[in-house]
Design an enzyme around this catalytic site. Structure first.
Site, PDB file in Angstrom:
ATOM      1  N   LYS A  18       7.331   5.273  -8.161  1.00  0.00           N
ATOM      2  CA  LYS A  18       8.037   6.645  -7.725  1.00  0.00           C
ATOM      3  C   LYS A  18       7.346   7.794  -8.566  1.00  0.00           C
ATOM      4  O   LYS A  18       6.734   7.492  -9.459  1.00  0.00           O
ATOM      5  CB  LYS A  18       9.567   6.696  -8.340  1.00  0.00           C
TER       6      LYS A  18
ATOM      7  N   SER B 256       0.947  -1.251   0.064  1.00  0.00           N
ATOM      8  CA  SER B 256       0.070   0.020  -0.072  1.00  0.00           C
ATOM      9  C   SER B 256       0.970   1.174  -0.133  1.00  0.00           C
ATOM     10  O   SER B 256       1.889   1.318   0.745  1.00  0.00           O
ATOM     11  CB  SER B 256      -0.918   0.200   1.169  1.00  0.00           C
TER      12      SER B 256
END
Length: 129
Positions: free
Chosen positions: A73, A36
């Site tokens: 990212k 998560s």
């Protein structure tokens, strides 16, 4: 034989997730989130729709190769283009300006959609949702 339905003009087409979520089928991949990332709205085992043909814009979420493992990212453009590690907020340098043209480098693709399982109820504690 019968008469056509008066409602026939108002019949809608079925929803196709392929048509709604995939722009370029040859460059689209589906991945499951391993963990998560609440700040991005990603729950563990969420389905990530990733397009490897897109160029990211500021704030785009990317799937990147990090030591043989895929990581999510964030792409940032200011003060100069870099990747932001979501687990610790550190800036990571992009290997070069030709990353988007050559396909070389750590960036696998841009996350275009995140599909979470809403049955878990985990969204109640998530401030960004």
């Amino acid at each position: 034989m019968g008469f056509p339905s008066p409602a026939a003009d108002f019949v809608e087409q079925r929803i196709s997730l392929d048509q709604r979520l995939i722009q370029k089928p040859a460059a689209t991949y589906f991945m499951l989130a391993a963990e998560s990332i609440f700040s991005c709205g990603i729950m563990k085992d969420a389905l990530l729709v990733v397009d490897s043909s897109l160029r990211p814009c500021d704030g785009s979420l990317l799937v990147c190769d990090s030591g043989g493992e895929f990581k999510v990212k964030r792409y940032r453009t200011q003060p100069k283009p870099h990747l932001e590690n979501l687990s610790n907020g550190m800036k990571e340098k992009l290997p070069g300006h030709d990353v988007w043209e050559t396909g070389a480098g750590p960036v696998f693709g841009v996350i275009t959609y995140i599909i979470n399982d809403a049955r878990t109820g985990e969204f109640d504690d998530c401030p960004v949702m």
